[in-house]
Write a protein that holds these residues in place. Structure first.
Motif, PDB file in Angstrom:
ATOM      1  N   TYR A  39       1.080  -1.324   0.016  1.00  0.00           N
ATOM      2  CA  TYR A  39      -0.064   0.085   0.009  1.00  0.00           C
ATOM      3  C   TYR A  39       0.912   1.165  -0.126  1.00  0.00           C
ATOM      4  N   VAL A  40       1.443   1.598   1.051  1.00  0.00           N
ATOM      5  CA  VAL A  40       2.769   2.784   0.580  1.00  0.00           C
ATOM      6  C   VAL A  40       3.337   2.739  -0.914  1.00  0.00           C
ATOM      7  N   LEU A  41       4.356   2.289  -0.962  1.00  0.00           N
ATOM      8  CA  LEU A  41       4.320   2.368  -2.824  1.00  0.00           C
ATOM      9  C   LEU A  41       3.509   2.411  -3.279  1.00  0.00           C
ATOM     10  N   LEU A  42       2.041   1.972  -3.617  1.00  0.00           N
ATOM     11  CA  LEU A  42       1.246   2.109  -4.319  1.00  0.00           C
ATOM     12  C   LEU A  42       1.019   3.583  -4.336  1.00  0.00           C
ATOM     13  N   ALA A  43       0.285   3.780  -2.659  1.00  0.00           N
ATOM     14  CA  ALA A  43      -0.418   5.320  -2.561  1.00  0.00           C
ATOM     15  C   ALA A  43       0.600   6.475  -2.410  1.00  0.00           C
ATOM     16  N   SER A  44       1.401   5.567  -2.291  1.00  0.00           N
ATOM     17  CA  SER A  44       3.124   7.163  -3.044  1.00  0.00           C
ATOM     18  C   SER A  44       2.928   7.110  -4.334  1.00  0.00           C
ATOM     19  N   LEU A  45       2.823   6.350  -5.156  1.00  0.00           N
ATOM     20  CA  LEU A  45       3.214   6.368  -6.744  1.00  0.00           C
ATOM     21  C   LEU A  45       2.168   6.995  -6.993  1.00  0.00           C
ATOM     22  N   GLY A  52       2.581  14.635 -11.253  1.00  0.00           N
ATOM     23  CA  GLY A  52       3.216  14.870 -12.787  1.00  0.00           C
ATOM     24  C   GLY A  52       4.171  14.373 -12.939  1.00  0.00           C
ATOM     25  N   LEU A  53       4.607  13.777 -11.590  1.00  0.00           N
ATOM     26  CA  LEU A  53       6.176  13.066 -11.427  1.00  0.00           C
ATOM     27  C   LEU A  53       6.026  11.585 -11.865  1.00  0.00           C
ATOM     28  N   ARG A  54       7.051  10.728 -12.332  1.00  0.00           N
ATOM     29  CA  ARG A  54       7.281   9.229 -12.962  1.00  0.00           C
ATOM     30  C   ARG A  54       8.379   8.492 -12.652  1.00  0.00           C
ATOM     31  N   PRO A  55       8.583   8.340 -11.110  1.00  0.00           N
ATOM     32  CA  PRO A  55       9.870   8.039  -9.887  1.00  0.00           C
ATOM     33  C   PRO A  55      10.471   7.175 -10.674  1.00  0.00           C
ATOM     34  N   GLU A  81       1.899  -9.256 -10.317  1.00  0.00           N
ATOM     35  CA  GLU A  81       0.290  -9.408  -9.768  1.00  0.00           C
ATOM     36  C   GLU A  81      -0.370  -8.584 -10.570  1.00  0.00           C
ATOM     37  N   GLY A  82       0.050  -7.387 -11.954  1.00  0.00           N
ATOM     38  CA  GLY A  82      -0.770  -6.620 -13.153  1.00  0.00           C
ATOM     39  C   GLY A  82      -0.690  -5.533 -12.621  1.00  0.00           C
ATOM     40  N   LEU A  83      -0.758  -4.939 -11.013  1.00  0.00           N
ATOM     41  CA  LEU A  83      -0.640  -3.252 -10.706  1.00  0.00           C
ATOM     42  C   LEU A  83       0.054  -1.821 -11.022  1.00  0.00           C
ATOM     43  N   ILE A  84       1.732  -2.673 -11.414  1.00  0.00           N
ATOM     44  CA  ILE A  84       2.382  -1.294 -11.544  1.00  0.00           C
ATOM     45  C   ILE A  84       3.675  -2.502 -13.001  1.00  0.00           C
ATOM     46  N   GLU A  85       4.045  -1.278 -14.460  1.00  0.00           N
ATOM     47  CA  GLU A  85       4.818  -1.483 -14.992  1.00  0.00           C
ATOM     48  C   GLU A  85       6.278  -0.991 -14.337  1.00  0.00           C
ATOM     49  N   ARG A  86       7.724  -1.609 -15.096  1.00  0.00           N
ATOM     50  CA  ARG A  86       8.821  -1.223 -14.475  1.00  0.00           C
ATOM     51  C   ARG A  86       9.006  -1.065 -16.090  1.00  0.00           C
ATOM     52  N   HIS A  87       9.871   0.117 -16.069  1.00  0.00           N
ATOM     53  CA  HIS A  87      10.804   0.598 -17.550  1.00  0.00           C
ATOM     54  C   HIS A  87      12.207   1.310 -17.225  1.00  0.00           C
ATOM     55  N   ARG A  88      12.392   1.133 -17.994  1.00  0.00           N
ATOM     56  CA  ARG A  88      14.424   1.734 -17.795  1.00  0.00           C
ATOM     57  C   ARG A  88      14.212   2.898 -17.900  1.00  0.00           C
ATOM     58  N   ALA A  95      17.838   2.968 -13.581  1.00  0.00           N
ATOM     59  CA  ALA A  95      16.887   4.162 -12.948  1.00  0.00           C
ATOM     60  C   ALA A  95      16.358   2.813 -13.857  1.00  0.00           C
ATOM     61  N   VAL A  96      15.155   2.684 -12.947  1.00  0.00           N
ATOM     62  CA  VAL A  96      13.816   1.951 -13.203  1.00  0.00           C
ATOM     63  C   VAL A  96      12.714   2.755 -12.620  1.00  0.00           C
ATOM     64  N   GLN A  97      11.779   2.880 -13.867  1.00  0.00           N
ATOM     65  CA  GLN A  97      11.047   4.013 -13.577  1.00  0.00           C
ATOM     66  C   GLN A  97       9.505   2.798 -13.550  1.00  0.00           C
ATOM     67  N   LEU A  98       9.058   3.570 -12.350  1.00  0.00           N
ATOM     68  CA  LEU A  98       7.693   3.017 -12.118  1.00  0.00           C
ATOM     69  C   LEU A  98       6.324   3.577 -12.078  1.00  0.00           C
ATOM     70  N   VAL A  99       5.228   2.768 -12.535  1.00  0.00           N
ATOM     71  CA  VAL A  99       3.999   3.343 -13.396  1.00  0.00           C
ATOM     72  C   VAL A  99       2.999   2.893 -13.081  1.00  0.00           C
ATOM     73  N   LEU A 100       1.674   3.243 -12.150  1.00  0.00           N
ATOM     74  CA  LEU A 100       0.605   2.049 -12.199  1.00  0.00           C
ATOM     75  C   LEU A 100       0.378   1.232 -13.200  1.00  0.00           C
ATOM     76  N   THR A 101      -0.790   0.545 -13.250  1.00  0.00           N
ATOM     77  CA  THR A 101      -1.492   0.620 -14.298  1.00  0.00           C
ATOM     78  C   THR A 101      -2.750   0.665 -14.593  1.00  0.00           C
ATOM     79  N   ALA A 102      -3.895   0.331 -15.188  1.00  0.00           N
ATOM     80  CA  ALA A 102      -5.225   0.563 -15.212  1.00  0.00           C
ATOM     81  C   ALA A 102      -5.921  -0.148 -13.616  1.00  0.00           C
TER      82      ALA A 102
END
Length: 159
Positions: A39-45, A52-55, A81-88, A95-102
């Protein structure tokens, strides 16, 4: 002459409140397939994305106070689990950026609602989240969180 027992120390009370909160959040978000740490990771993301950040994983670790290796482990699990995507990061290949999926946005939105209700319960003895007493409590906690503790990590030779 030592003082007689005068009740719990501030450190003990901070630890107990932290533990109480973590356990309560774990129980509240479990029906959504989450743990407190997830939850902490997802809510912070979620909040960072809304700003507007893509951390990167490192930036998320800095924001949450969780260790970078733990963020990496959680991110891999949340990706499966299909909740985020990781991108270089194209600008920094380390660095690996994290993005929430729908699905991640939907689950996180539901979890935030549940945790906000829990926070309302926790803060009610102080007059609720909008109360002056609660605001003062938040200010005091912020002072404590901003206080450096590094001097306690130095060895005897360094002192």
């Amino acid at each position: 002459m030592s003082k007689a027992f005068e009740g719990p120390s501030p450190g003990f009370l901070v630890w107990r409140l932290s533990l109480k909160w973590r356990v309560a959040v774990d129980r509240a978000v479990a029906p959504l397939g989450l743990t407190h740490a997830k939850y902490v990771l997802l809510a912070s993301l979620y909040g960072m994305h809304r700003s507007g950040l893509r951390p990167s994983q490192r930036e998320l670790a800095d924001r949450t106070g969780l260790e970078a290796l733990y963020i990496s482990k959680l991110a891999r699990t949340l990706e499966v689990e299909g909740l985020i995507e990781r991108h270089r990061d194209l600008a920094d290949t380390r660095a690996v950026q994290l993005v929430l999926t729908a699905e991640g946005r939907e689950v996180t939105g539901r979890a935030i609602t549940v945790v906000q209700q829990l926070l309302d319960q926790l803060m009610s003895p102080l007059g609720g989240r909008g109360s002056e007493r609660c605001e003062m409590f938040v200010q005091e906690l912020t002072v404590l969180l901003d206080a450096p503790l590094d001097q306690f990590h130095r060895s005897e030779e360094e002192r």
